[in-house]
Design an enzyme around this catalytic site. Structure first.
Site, PDB file in Angstrom:
ATOM      1  N   HIS A  55      90.309  31.950 -15.653  1.00  0.00           N
ATOM      2  CA  HIS A  55      90.505  32.429 -14.286  1.00  0.00           C
ATOM      3  C   HIS A  55      91.958  32.856 -14.147  1.00  0.00           C
ATOM      4  CE1 HIS A  55      89.718  32.757  -9.947  1.00  0.00           C
ATOM      5  NE2 HIS A  55      91.003  32.460  -9.848  1.00  0.00           N
ATOM      6  N   CYS A  56      92.169  34.109 -13.774  1.00  0.00           N
ATOM      7  CA  CYS A  56      93.529  34.636 -13.680  1.00  0.00           C
ATOM      8  C   CYS A  56      93.965  34.706 -12.220  1.00  0.00           C
ATOM      9  CB  CYS A  56      93.613  36.028 -14.307  1.00  0.00           C
ATOM     10  SG  CYS A  56      95.290  36.720 -14.246  1.00  0.00           S
ATOM     11  N   PRO A  57      94.929  33.884 -11.820  1.00  0.00           N
ATOM     12  CA  PRO A  57      95.388  33.929 -10.422  1.00  0.00           C
ATOM     13  C   PRO A  57      96.100  35.228 -10.076  1.00  0.00           C
ATOM     14  CG  PRO A  57      96.805  32.490 -11.736  1.00  0.00           C
ATOM     15  CD  PRO A  57      95.655  32.872 -12.612  1.00  0.00           C
TER      16      PRO A  57
END
EC number: 2.3.1.225
Length: 632
Positions: free
Chosen positions: A466-468
């Protein structure tokens, strides 16, 4: 082994034997209930069949049933033993076979006339109750195939779903709901499965599974009007408290005594629970002035505040530094005001459940001010054809790939309510309803390489991470766009650094060759504090983007694995892990890995293998033989 009102497991010499168990009892005085760190079911695993040579000819049918000696049982039944006849403890053979998971004997006894829902034992339970308490999913499936009714209640007023919930048998809870049991069914004590799970099971499941089935979170029990959150606090169940709050549990709901969950936590002087429940109240604006409460209740507004705050902060940091004020005291006070403003916004409006909003806001704000700097500070100083035109072309590619990474479906595994229930039933009836391949949150069978994202709360096919910075998961649906985003972002940052250095060379007097590096830094920072601030931002983003891009390329090209697989390879049976390497079944050589990942075709010269990872459940799929590309 401890005794409970209904069941006991005699493990020293034999299988489960029936005595008493305290499973589902009326809880009429919750104030007397002490918090529990765990709940002992009073069961052990039943012994398997005896493998050593023994003389079974003298065994009675009850003992033979407990140990699963099929031939001896059949011999006695054929000799005239009535399979419906209970023993001296009022327990039938079907009960003994059910509690010890003797499926072949259950089939045989039912074929000989055993009543599938016959009541027996001190608790007046059915064989299905016994199998449920023990967590024997395969036996539950078998009995229900023969018509066992899971909605029947035992002597303590519990149906099977209540027993499965309080003993933490998540797979059985899922199966019973999929077969039509009401997720909000109350037992005779007025307790729902969610309440039992919150009180008795100190783990995320089956509470998480029940919440996924849209259970009524704020329903109160019949006698005390305690919600599941009340029961979780009574049990000191911190894991479940977090889940219930995330699912919308009402912190201010009161029982018949006018007590909220927070009141109960204060009575027990549990600091963690008190702080967590107070934070939940504050997040909903209950303890704020009325004018703030409306704004705080608006989730869209709070998200806009989180996204917009970095725009303001990045500008103010550079603006204050760039002011023509000699007094650092005044600037320090101004920075203090910025810090105080951020603290106020954070405490009043930031929603920590929106994990990606703030990092995404930081990224968007940084790039926005970089582009402002480029067009207002660099435009007249740099060559259009060789600098501006490539920069603009790179920016178009960057915006496209960022947008696709941000807004594209990363590979969410979707299913309708009916499909979910059908999957549960199919997996249970084939003996495959295992939480390693079944997601208790999404209620789907997990494809190979997929993973449930704790931030997005969704299962993602070929999950990478998951890439913020893009506010989205990276998976099968957008991984290629994410790689394009990193690539073009790195070049954009390089151009920005080049622009800063060029600006200093044209507009700042420096003596680098004479006075050295640190004097040079002081000179350029003094010459244009805003430019120096943009330069620092550029260097910071260059570092993480470059490292991430190299790691991604290495994993894709050389290893044939995702970030999640590399970090958790030991959890997956299909990876061979040593102290120095990870052998992936998805690694088909560098050239082929690149062709398959980016789906290169080169006018038909290459033929990549396209796999629908949302439906791929095994590591075996149709692969092209050879080096990974094929001349067509």
């Amino acid at each position: 082994m401890q005794r409970e009102e209904g069941f006991n497991t005699k493990m020293a010499d034999g299988p489960d034997e029936y005595e008493t168990e305290t499973g589902c009892v009326p809880l009429l005085h919750p104030e007397e209930i002490k918090p529990q760190s765990h709940y002992n079911h009073g069961y052990g695993e039943p012994l398997g069949r005896k493998t050593h040579i023994d003389d079974y000819s003298t065994w009675d049918i009850v003992k033979a049933t407990q140990y699963g000696i099929y031939e001896r049982c059949r011999e006695l039944v054929e000799a005239g033993y009535d399979v419906r006849q209970p023993d001296k403890e009022n327990v039938t053979l079907l009960h003994w076979a059910a509690i010890n998971n003797r499926i072949d004997l259950v089939k045989y006894y039912i074929s000989k006339g055993a009543i599938v829902d016959q009541l027996g034992g001190d608790l007046n339970s059915t064989p299905l109750h016994w199998a449920t308490r023990q967590g024997h999913l395969s036996m539950v499936v078998q009995l229900m195939k023969y018509g066992a009714d899971p909605s029947l209640i035992d002597g303590e007023g519990c149906s099977c779903i209540h027993l499965a919930a309080q003993f933490g048998h998540t797979s059985i809870v899922a199966y019973l709901i999929a077969k039509g049991q009401d997720v909000d069914m109350m037992d005779q004590n007025g307790m729902t499965p969610l309440m039992w799970a919150a009180y008795r099971t100190h783990s995320v499941d089956p509470t998480r599974l029940l919440l996924t089935f849209n259970v009524s979170v704020n329903l109160g029990d019949k006698y005390h009007k305690n919600t599941a959150l009340h029961w979780a606090v009574l049990a000191g169940n911190t894991t479940v408290i977090s889940l219930l709050l995330e699912a919308g549990g009402n912190v201010d709901a009161q029982n018949v005594k006018g007590e909220s969950a927070l009141d109960l936590a204060k009575q027990r002087k549990n600091v963690w629970m008190i702080n967590h429940l107070q934070e939940a109240r504050q997040a909903k604006g209950y303890d704020n002035p009325s004018f703030l409460r409306k704004l705080k209740a608006d989730k869209e507004f709070r998200q806009k505040v989180m996204l917009g705050t970095p725009f303001l902060v990045i500008w103010l940091v550079g603006f204050i530094a760039d002011l023509d004020i000699d007094s650092w005291l005044i600037k320090g006070l101004m920075y203090g005001g910025v810090w105080a403003t951020v603290q106020f916004l954070s405490k009043s409006f930031f929603d920590h459940s929106m994990h990606s909003a703030l990092p995404l806001g930081i990224y968007l704000a940084t790039k926005f001010w970089m582009y402002v700097t480029w067009f207002f500070w660099f435009w007249n100083d740099l060559n259009f054809l060789f600098i501006h035109l490539p920069f603009l072309a790179n920016s178009v590619a960057l915006f496209y790939n960022f947008g696709k990474s941000w807004k594209s479906d990363p590979g969410i595994i979707k299913a309708t309510e009916e499909q979910k229930k059908k999957t549960i039933v199919e997996l249970a009836e084939t003996g495959s309803l295992d939480l390693s391949i079944f997601c208790s949150t999404c209620l789907i069978r997990k494809p190979v390489r997929s993973k449930h994202c704790g931030v997005c709360n969704r299962c993602i096919a070929k999950f990478d991470h998951h890439c913020p910075w893009v506010g989205n998961c990276v998976g099968a649906g957008n991984h290629r766009y994410f790689m394009g985003y990193l690539f073009f972002l790195l070049f954009m940052i390089c151009w920005m650094i080049y622009g800063c250095v060029s600006y200093w060379g044209l507009h700042c007097e420096t003596t680098y060759t004479k006075d050295g590096f640190w004097t040079y830094i002081t000179q350029i920072a003094t010459c244009s504090p805003w430019m120096f601030w943009m330069f620092l931002n550029s260097v910071f983003h260059f570092l993480w983007v470059a490292v991430l891009l190299m790691c991604q390329l290495y994993q894709i090209t050389c290893l044939g694995i995702t970030t999640n697989e590399r970090m958790n390879a030991r959890r997956y049976k299909h990876f061979k892990v040593t102290t120095t390497s990870i052998e992936s079944p998805f690694n088909h050589g560098c050239v082929r890995n690149i062709i398959d990942f980016f789906e290169f075709r080169c006018c038909g010269l290459f033929r990549p293998v396209i796999v629908d990872w949302t439906r791929q459940y095994t590591i075996e799929y149709d692969q092209i033989s050879g080096s990974g590309y094929q001349l067509v």
